[in-house]
Scaffold this motif. Structure first.
Motif, PDB file in Angstrom:
ATOM      1  N   GLN A  17     -17.132   7.169   9.725  1.00 45.04           N
ATOM      2  CA  GLN A  17     -17.071   7.770  11.047  1.00 45.04           C
ATOM      3  C   GLN A  17     -16.058   6.975  11.859  1.00 45.04           C
ATOM      4  O   GLN A  17     -16.227   5.773  12.063  1.00 45.04           O
ATOM      5  CB  GLN A  17     -18.438   7.751  11.738  1.00 45.04           C
ATOM      6  CG  GLN A  17     -19.382   8.829  11.248  1.00 45.04           C
ATOM      7  CD  GLN A  17     -20.682   8.855  12.030  1.00 45.04           C
ATOM      8  OE1 GLN A  17     -21.105   7.853  12.573  1.00 45.04           O
ATOM      9  NE2 GLN A  17     -21.318  10.005  12.086  1.00 45.04           N
ATOM     10  N   GLY A  19     -14.053   1.987  12.556  1.00 40.53           N
ATOM     11  CA  GLY A  19     -15.014   3.000  12.153  1.00 40.53           C
ATOM     12  C   GLY A  19     -16.232   2.387  11.494  1.00 40.53           C
ATOM     13  O   GLY A  19     -16.301   1.164  11.279  1.00 40.53           O
ATOM     14  N   THR A  71     -13.881   5.865  15.115  1.00 40.08           N
ATOM     15  CA  THR A  71     -13.933   5.786  16.574  1.00 40.08           C
ATOM     16  C   THR A  71     -12.586   5.279  17.078  1.00 40.08           C
ATOM     17  O   THR A  71     -11.847   4.616  16.347  1.00 40.08           O
ATOM     18  CB  THR A  71     -15.038   4.836  17.059  1.00 40.08           C
ATOM     19  OG1 THR A  71     -14.834   3.536  16.481  1.00 40.08           O
ATOM     20  CG2 THR A  71     -16.408   5.343  16.663  1.00 40.08           C
ATOM     21  N   GLY A 105     -18.190  10.935  15.904  1.00 40.35           N
ATOM     22  CA  GLY A 105     -19.391  11.464  15.261  1.00 40.35           C
ATOM     23  C   GLY A 105     -19.130  12.260  14.001  1.00 40.35           C
ATOM     24  O   GLY A 105     -20.066  12.569  13.262  1.00 40.35           O
ATOM     25  N   GLN A 106     -17.868  12.613  13.714  1.00 37.30           N
ATOM     26  CA  GLN A 106     -17.563  13.417  12.532  1.00 37.30           C
ATOM     27  C   GLN A 106     -17.347  12.510  11.322  1.00 37.30           C
ATOM     28  O   GLN A 106     -16.628  11.514  11.393  1.00 37.30           O
ATOM     29  CB  GLN A 106     -16.320  14.261  12.771  1.00 37.30           C
ATOM     30  CG  GLN A 106     -15.947  15.138  11.579  1.00 37.30           C
ATOM     31  CD  GLN A 106     -14.713  15.989  11.856  1.00 37.30           C
ATOM     32  OE1 GLN A 106     -14.347  16.169  13.001  1.00 37.30           O
ATOM     33  NE2 GLN A 106     -14.095  16.498  10.812  1.00 37.30           N
ATOM     34  N   ALA A 107     -17.979  12.848  10.208  1.00 35.85           N
ATOM     35  CA  ALA A 107     -17.825  12.075   8.978  1.00 35.85           C
ATOM     36  C   ALA A 107     -16.562  12.520   8.243  1.00 35.85           C
ATOM     37  O   ALA A 107     -16.296  13.719   8.106  1.00 35.85           O
ATOM     38  CB  ALA A 107     -19.049  12.260   8.090  1.00 35.85           C
TER      39      ALA A 107
END
Length: 747
Positions: free
Chosen positions: A138, A166, A140, A74-76
């Protein structure tokens, strides 16, 4: 040379199975002794082993893989990256790979190759292959699904150098004009021309067979190729390189050029084609072998094809420490090795066309039989129509589809360098010819696919398959060290393996790891029942085709007696279509089926099954078709996605104190009411959910409810596929796939 190649192969393949990389300092200390050992025949093998171990582990120590990343869901992140692949276009999302050049230090992303997905409608600027971009992504975790027979679903990506995935949120191009000398830039130019000149389906196929672009062929095309055993024609292989090199050589000889010039220009053509292609393992192998043949011709010397084969294997394995983990490596070298062996044992050359056809067909049959053990490991599926289909499809591809496509691309590149309308017109004309040939190719494959009969092969032990393969090679090599009857007996055992099944009134339950969704296989003494078919994602990932079908085929299952779909949501029913096309299914039961609405009870092989549903439910979740399974000593409940309202309505119909419960709705907060749990009191509670899923299943409150009641919780997100056995003595946990398949390159 064969000894060195096989030693390197065994060591490389074995190293990829390790749970952790060893310390190699002792190998460096042993290097002088190993080098000296190469001079003595009695110690040569030990020297090769030490050197091969050192080479492999040194390469792996500097490689990138998913475990090295720090992922913050969830972090950009702001990164600078270089686009390193063509854009693969899907129905809803596009994807490409990018090498990260700069990134925030805590993420440890620099130097890694990431696969990025994006919605083309959400971006204002096009992503250009070969360009450098500033991007917001983002990230993952690249953490695949793990099942007992197919292993890690993401291992092919890892072995191709991708260590994360991502979402591309925004990007800004830094280098507007990518380097025109890069092969990726040329391939992108060709891709755009093909997209503009052909329909989407034809363009994707022509891209695959000419420049090796990763394609998103439609389902019907993929199934036709699989049903006829012709998937190999959709990748660049020795057929393509031979056609280019030998074709150039013969044309130039016909023109009258000196043979030295013909060889040099043929080598240049092969090198150029390797440069413009995707440079996959099959292309590398074929290019090396072709160039060695050309080099031998230039040197007026003879090189044994076996030496060329082993040398190509060594170079391919040294090219990357991951190569032996890719299916393409095994298919490529197995097929070429078998073909060389068959050609070496061919006593006489047939003169008539009819005899040549028979010899060619015999080769296709032997080749299909030879790769059958490989198919048992990789796909569990062998189309029996394959030898006949290939006998027709290969000439079609190599005569009416591939040559005009390759020449049209060559003319297009010439028109880019030397603009001329007549050159481009010729390119378009030849491309149209290739497209017409491709349409005829699909028509022929349709005919074979409709006639095809497939063979489902259970995944047998690797040692057994090696023995089988060695016996078969002994047979086709003409050595006849084993009687034909013995060889055929071995192959019959492979074709019709005797698989162990549960005894009467017992049950085997396998929770297949399909991510955020459901698919559970229940096996009795003589029946196979599947509860849910796995998810189908918006991005097009079909777990039914990619995960469930291979998992069933690996166990020799080509027939389901019942397929129960709990309800119509995509995470439960998405894979149903793929299952129905791939397997024989006697009966499909869903919430609208009479058996579910009337809550039918039935008995199979001494095990009782009870269907349950709440027809008054106001949504699909609450109308889920439940299944309660009971037998001497065990009681199980498969609960679909029912929520609290349905739980309260059905709790009185469920037997209490169950041994095993599939946690309703993946552990959602809207399910697993205290009333249900107090009644069922499950000993085992199984959560089928994806790792870091968007719904944040299971909810911590729900986890606490089960733990407070003494249930043993297990999740496919953490354990992978789960196998249980139920008998008169109760329910027994057999295995979890993820802990059993720990690898140094994956969590």
């Amino acid at each position: 040379m064969a000894l060195a190649a096989l030693t390197l192969l065994i060591i490389q393949r074995g190293s990829l199975l390790l749970p952790a990389l060893p310390n190699i300092d002792l190998l460096w200390l042993a290097l002088p002794a190993a080098t000296a050992a190469l001079w003595y025949p009695s110690t040569r093998i030990l020297g090769w082993i030490v050197i091969a171990l050192l080479v492999q582990f040194e390469q792996l120590s500097i490689s990138t893989y998913p475990k090295q990343l720090n992922v913050y869901p969830g972090q950009a992140l702001r990164v600078t990256a270089e686009v390193t692949s063509l854009i693969s276009r899907g129905r809803y999302t596009n994807r490409f790979t990018a090498d990260i050049l700069q990134a925030p230090t805590p993420s440890r992303l620099e130097g890694h190759r990431i696969q990025l997905f994006y919605d083309p409608a959400a971006l204002t600027a096009e992503v250009v292959p070969g360009s450098r971009i500033n991007a917001i992504i983002q990230l993952t975790a690249l953490r695949g699904l793990v099942n007992p027979h197919s292993g890690h679903s993401h291992q092919r990506m890892v072995f191709r150098g991708v260590s994360g995935r991502g979402t591309l949120i925004h990007h800004q191009t830094l280098s507007a004009q990518p380097n025109p000398l890069k092969s990726l830039t040329r391939r992108h130019t060709i891709q755009r021309w093909l997209d503009d000149s052909l329909s989407a389906s034809s363009s994707q196929v022509i891209q695959a067979i000419t420049i090796g672009a990763a394609t998103t062929m439609d389902r019907q095309q993929r199934e036709r190729l699989q049903a006829t055993g012709t998937q190999h024609l959709m990748v660049i292989s020795g057929l393509h390189l031979s056609l280019v090199g030998w074709g150039i050589f013969r044309i130039l000889r016909w023109v009258g050029l000196p043979i030295t010039h013909c060889y040099l220009l043929a080598a240049l053509a092969i090198t150029g084609y390797f440069w413009i292609s995707a440079q996959a393992v099959s292309v590398l192998r074929a290019s090396l072998m072709c160039l060695l043949v050309v080099g031998a011709g230039l040197a007026r010397s003879r090189i044994a094809f076996s030496d060329i084969y082993w040398f190509a294997m060594i170079v391919t394995l040294l090219h990357s420490p991951w190569e032996s983990g890719l299916p393409g490596f095994w298919y490529s070298f197995t097929c070429v090795g078998v073909l060389l062996l068959i050609s070496n044992t061919q006593r006489t050359k047939p003169q008539s066309g009819w005899l040549r056809f028979l010899v060619s067909f015999k080769t296709q049959v032997l080749l299909a039989l030879a790769v059958m053990p490989l198919g048992s490991i990789l796909t569990g599926f062998t189309p029996l129509i394959g030898p006949i289909a290939n006998q027709v499809a290969i000439p079609l591809m190599s005569i009416i589809v591939l040559p005009p496509a390759l020449v049209s691309i060559l003319l297009f590149l010439i028109s880019e360098a030397l603009p001329g309308s007549w050159v481009l017109s010729m390119a378009h004309g030849l491309l149209r010819v290739s497209d017409l040939g491709l349409q005829f190719f699909w028509i022929v494959l349709d005919c074979f696919a409709n006639l095809g009969v497939s063979l489902t092969l259970a995944r047998l032990p690797v040692l057994y398959l090696i023995i089988v393969f060695a016996a078969f090679l002994t047979f086709i090599a003409g050595l006849r060290l084993l009687p034909i009857a013995a060889v055929m007996a071995i192959w019959l055992a492979l074709i019709a393996p005797k698989l162990s099944r549960p005894e009467f009134a017992t049950l085997t339950l396998q929770v297949i790891d399909v991510g955020q969704g459901n698919s559970l296989l229940l096996q009795t003494a003589h029946h196979n029942l599947l509860y849910d078919a796995g998810p189908l994602s918006r991005g097009g990932f079909d777990a039914g085709a990619a995960i469930v079908v291979p998992a069933l085929r690996a166990q020799g299952i080509d027939q389901l007696h019942q397929l129960i779909i709990s309800h119509g949501d995509a995470d439960h029913a998405g894979g149903q279509g793929s299952l129905e096309r791939a397997l024989q299914i006697n009966e499909v039961i869903d919430p609208s089926h009479a058996d579910c609405r009337t809550q039918r009870a039935f008995k199979i092989d001494g095990v009782n099954f009870q269907l349950l549903s709440w027809q008054a439910g106001m949504n699909r979740n609450n109308r889920s078709c439940l299944l309660q399974v009971t037998g001497p000593g065990f009681n199980l409940v498969l609960s679909g996605d029912i929520e609290v309202e349905a739980e309260l309505a059905l709790v009185s119909q469920l037997q209490g104190n169950v041994d095993w419960l599939m946690v309703p709705h993946h552990g959602s907060r809207t399910s697993s009411s205290p009333a249900l749990l107090n009644h069922l009191r499950p000993k085992w509670a199984i959560i089928t959910a994806g790792f870091n899923n968007a719904f944040q299943h299971p909810h911590p409150e729900i986890v606490s409810r089960y733990q407070n009641r003494g249930a043993r919780l297990m999740s496919t997100a953490e354990e992978g596929a789960l196998i249980f056995r139920a008998d008169r003595e109760g329910l027994h946990w057999v295995s979890s796939a993820r802990p059993a398949r720990q690898r140094f390159w994956s969590d």
